[in-house]
Design a protein around this motif. Structure first.
Motif, short mmCIF file in Angstrom:
data_model
loop_
_atom_site.label_atom_id
_atom_site.label_comp_id
_atom_site.label_asym_id
_atom_site.label_seq_id
_atom_site.Cartn_x
_atom_site.Cartn_y
_atom_site.Cartn_z
N LEU A 23 30.80 75.34 3.96
CA LEU A 23 31.25 74.02 4.42
C LEU A 23 31.98 74.11 5.76
CD1 LEU A 23 31.43 71.02 3.85
CD2 LEU A 23 33.56 71.45 2.64
N GLU A 35 32.90 69.81 -3.38
CA GLU A 35 34.00 70.79 -3.34
C GLU A 35 35.34 70.08 -3.44
OE1 GLU A 35 33.98 74.23 -2.87
OE2 GLU A 35 31.81 74.22 -3.15
N THR A 40 32.87 83.92 -2.29
CA THR A 40 33.62 83.20 -1.26
C THR A 40 32.73 82.76 -0.12
OG1 THR A 40 34.20 85.33 -0.36
CG2 THR A 40 35.96 84.13 -1.48
N PHE A 72 39.58 73.08 2.16
CA PHE A 72 38.23 72.61 2.46
C PHE A 72 38.22 71.16 2.86
CE2 PHE A 72 37.67 75.99 -0.69
CZ PHE A 72 37.07 76.88 0.15
N GLN A 110 30.57 74.55 -11.95
CA GLN A 110 29.98 75.52 -11.03
C GLN A 110 28.77 74.88 -10.37
OE1 GLN A 110 31.20 78.50 -10.61
NE2 GLN A 110 32.73 78.42 -12.23
N GLN A 112 31.62 79.37 -0.31
CA GLN A 112 32.64 78.39 0.05
C GLN A 112 32.86 78.32 1.55
OE1 GLN A 112 35.77 79.87 -2.48
NE2 GLN A 112 35.24 78.35 -4.03
N ALA A 157 38.34 70.25 -6.10
CA ALA A 157 39.67 70.67 -5.65
C ALA A 157 40.73 69.68 -6.11
CB ALA A 157 39.69 70.81 -4.12
#
Lengths: 432, 336
Positions: free
Chosen positions: B250, A200, B244, B312, A340, B247, A204
């Motif tokens: 985490l 992630e 969402t 995150f 993805q 997400q 980001a």
């Protein structure tokens, strides 16, 4: 049927499937499938190293793929001198300062005595963070303001794109080393959670840091290792040769370009496969499997389980990064928004599990088969739903099914994985 | 006056949102930690269990709205929540029957269950998209604010406004009720005690006649109910998006591990630790500090420590710190 004939048969079926696409649809789409199959095969080998040889669960394949893609931009794109002059040194200084702060904090934590250590480390980190932002931020602003609509980043090194492939691997391996250092040696789920996080965060960073690779504004036009189709069409020698084969020059040129990629990718895959096979059958490979099958016994025999796990985790991620760089080269552009988890983490896992974890040939076969299904089943599924809904009464179910026909892959891939894990956990080509 | 203004601003932009987000994370982390304590694996499908339960709740909310049922000023979704919980529990019990039980009987390594739960995650995600589609849905109705920012300003005469949204207040109240009920259940009832015994020592629990399948079933029921509640509260607060919840996985894992995985108190504390760190680091504190600090040393600029893109990264950084220095978490969860 022995394992060997079964394997040859499976690969023959796969060849027929791809050739059939060429005959029935077009050779362009067949080669497209083949090229992605070759890349996914390398990723699948990387994940197989981690899972099949060592039993490590990496949920961050997407992140390591993206790091490979980033390398393609950083190595192969031409540099942007104005941006470099505007803020390059400042950014580099900022990054160096950041690294220095972390090292200083680590030293303080290790070397200083008891109670002082915690406070000193915290103080270094807080002060270091503000110093880093003070140096780094103006540099970023300067770089991003240079010709923002077309560039706004520092560009790459302008080296041949083939150099980017191993660099992509190294970048991913570096990230893997850091994350493995933290999460390995603890409970086995922790590596999964930590890799989920790193993936992630890599995405980001790639979306947000525009000075690096333009973020969500994407980088297009990454140099190719093969000639451009348009150049081929305007070259008289090529047109003549195409005519001699009785082919349309436009089609011939696109096919020639794709064949060029296939050639490169096949060479890489074969080298990786040979190395992986040698490793699997070496004493090292036996040791890894011994660790996987019984960590306690292996540790009692004097094997450093955590260090071996770190080693193989880094190696697997190197392969994933390598493949990531190859994929970005094939696409010719880096689009961080397109990463993805379904396509870049989960799909690879389905490939390894379906193909046969612990068997390199199985992992390659799984990659070919699953990518082929991924491309070909979607239109089939859509057609099936069209058929079903056309005879249905109007209503909630019908509208839901029609809307859902574009989202079938999630469900199908999940069901394939669950079914394989349950009924054929050793995969199509089992480990010997 | 300046100090009051500063405190109000801090409460409005940091404390209240972080409390609500923390409560949502805590409910999610409680589910993860219970599954870990009893079934001994990290359930990657938990985020999508939230998504599915919430999707069912949204559908039920629409149904109620169409039928003209309303409990204004409260959002209709609260009335629809039991339907969502029912849907989610039915789904997880079915999954346990069809998927997890097989591996439990084999005593498979936990990592296999983690991989299987990833497969389940994608199936759930597909189901969620099937029942409700891929678009963002706003299903909050009823009164929007409990304390209107403008009225607060007029009432208090301060420069800064304080708003308390209904969804925030509901989140806090519901989370408190659910947590109290859960702890009473775990500590006071026979079933709850048998769950704790099972978590502490499986073999001893089996010897003393505890039915493992019953314990597992109740764990799934509670986890699904918690997940749906957390998901609905999160959806009321922001909006419902099928992706969402993936997400949220985490921060939820981070919360469970920070507190000590397998430890319910730890999960709650962990949720708030993660939420407060995230909101504090991402919110530009410059304005607040200009009010609070005496003249002369007040900072200039926004003082936003991290851009919102890196939300995150906060949970991840905390996770890494905990793994490095105290892998068992703050409250000494299970280690293995």
């Amino acid at each position: 049927m022995s394992n060997r004939t079964g394997m040859i048969l499976a690969y023959a079926v796969m060849a027929v499937l791809i050739a059939g696409t060429g005959v029935l649809q077009s050779w362009n789409s067949a080669l497209n499938i083949l090229n992605f199959c070759l890349i996914y095969a390398i990723m699948s080998l990387g994940v197989n190293l981690q899972w099949g040889y060592a039993g490590l669960f990496n949920v961050g394949v997407m992140g390591f793929t993206a790091l490979g893609g980033l390398a393609a931009v950083l190595v192969a794109m031409p540099p942007v001198p104005e941006a470099w002059n505007a803020g390059g040194p400042r950014i580099l200084a900022g990054l160096a300062l950041g690294a220095g702060v972390i090292i200083a904090a680590m030293l303080a934590w290790r070397r200083l005595p008891g109670r002082v250590a915690g406070w000193a480390t915290a103080a270094i980190l807080v002060a270091g963070f503000f110093a880093y932002r003070a140096v780094f931020d103006p540099g970023v602003a300067a770089v991003e303001s240079v010709n923002a609509s077309l560039q706004g980043y520092m560009g790459g090194l302008g080296l041949p794109v083939l150099v980017a492939w191993p660099v992509g691997g190294l970048l991913a391996a570096g990230a893997a080393w850091a994350i493995g250092k933290v999460a390995l040696g603890l409970r086995s789920d922790y590596l999964a959670i930590a890799t989920l996080g790193i993936a992630e965060i890599v995405i980001a960073i790639m979306k947000a840091e525009e000075w690096l690779a333009r973020g969500v504004k994407n980088v297009a036009g990454i140099p190719r290792p093969v000639p451009d189709a348009v150049d081929l069409q305007s070259s008289p020698a090529f047109v003549e040769r195409a005519a001699a084969l009785g082919a349309d020059p436009v089609t011939a040129s696109t096919i020639a370009v794709k064949l060029g990629y296939s050639l490169y990718f096949t060479v890489v895959l074969i080298v990786v496969l040979i190395l992986a096979q040698l490793a699997l059958n070496s004493p090292w490979g036996r040791m890894m499997r011994a660790i996987r099958d019984n960590e306690v016994a292996a540790e009692a025999m004097g094997k450093d389980v955590t260090a071996r796990h770190l080693q193989i985790f880094v190696m697997g991620c190197f392969l994933v990064g390598l493949a990531g760089a190859m994929m970005t080269t094939l696409d010719g552009q880096l689009t961080p928004g397109s990463y993805q988890p379904l396509r870049f983490t989960f799909l690879i896992w389905v490939m390894v599990i379906v193909g046969g974890s612990g068997n390199n040939y199985g992992a390659v076969l799984g990659a070919f088969l699953i990518w082929f299904l991924w491309v070909q089943v979607e239109p089939l599924g859509g057609a099936l739903i069209d058929q079903v809904t056309s005879v249905m009464q109007d209503g909630w179910l019908k509208t839901r099914l029609i809307e859902f026909s574009g989202q079938m892959r999630l469900l199908v891939m999940g069901v394939i994985l669950l079914a394989m894990m349950r009924f054929a956990p050793r995969g199509l080509i089992p480990e010997r | 006056m300046d100090i009051l203004n500063g405190l109000v601003m801090l409460a409005n932009f940091v404390l209240i949102p972080a409390m609500a987000y923390g409560a949502q994370l805590a409910l999610g982390a409680l589910g993860v930690t219970l599954i870990y304590a009893i079934l001994r694996f990290s359930n990657f499908a938990h985020g999508d269990t939230m998504a599915f339960g919430t999707a069912i709740t949204v559908l039920a909310t629409w149904g109620l709205q169409a039928a003209g049922v309303s409990i204004a000023p409260l959002p209709t979704a609260l009335l629809a929540l039991p339907v969502g919980i029912f849907g989610a529990t039915a789904l997880v019990l079915l999954t346990d029957r069809a998927v997890y039980r097989f591996y439990r009987a084999q005593r498979a390594k936990p990592i296999y269950l983690v991989i299987v739960s990833m497969g389940v995650m994608f199936v759930y995600n597909g189901l969620t998209r099937f029942v409700i589609g891929v678009d963002s849905q706003n299903f909050a109705d009823g009164e929007r604010f409990l304390i209107e920012p403008r009225q607060f300003k007029a009432w208090s005469g301060l420069d800064q406004a304080l708003g308390l949204r209904t969804s925030t207040a509901i989140t806090l109240v519901v989370a408190l009720v659910v947590m109290v009920a859960l702890f009473r259940f775990l500590n006071r009832t026979r079933t709850g005690k048998s769950m704790r015994a099972f978590s502490d020592n499986e073999d001893l629990a089996l010897l003393s006649g505890i039915n493992p399948e019953r314990v597992v079933m109740i764990t799934w029921l509670i986890a699904a109910a918690l997940a749906t509640t957390a998901g609905v509260l999160y959806g009321l607060d922001k909006s419902f998006d099928p992706f969402t919840y993936f997400q949220l996985l985490l921060p939820i894992f981070a919360a469970a591990i920070v507190g000590g995985i397998g430890n319910p108190v730890g999960a709650i504390v962990g949720g708030f630790v993660i939420a407060f760190s995230e909101v504090l680091l991402v919110y530009p504190l410059g304005g607040v500090l200009r009010y609070l600090l005496p003249e002369g040393i007040e900072p200039e600029g926004l003082l936003q420590l991290l851009s919102t893109d890196y939300k995150f990264a906060v949970s991840f950084a905390i996770l890494v710190i905990v793994l490095l220095f105290r892998p068992t978490g703050l409250f000494r969860g299970q280690t293995l």
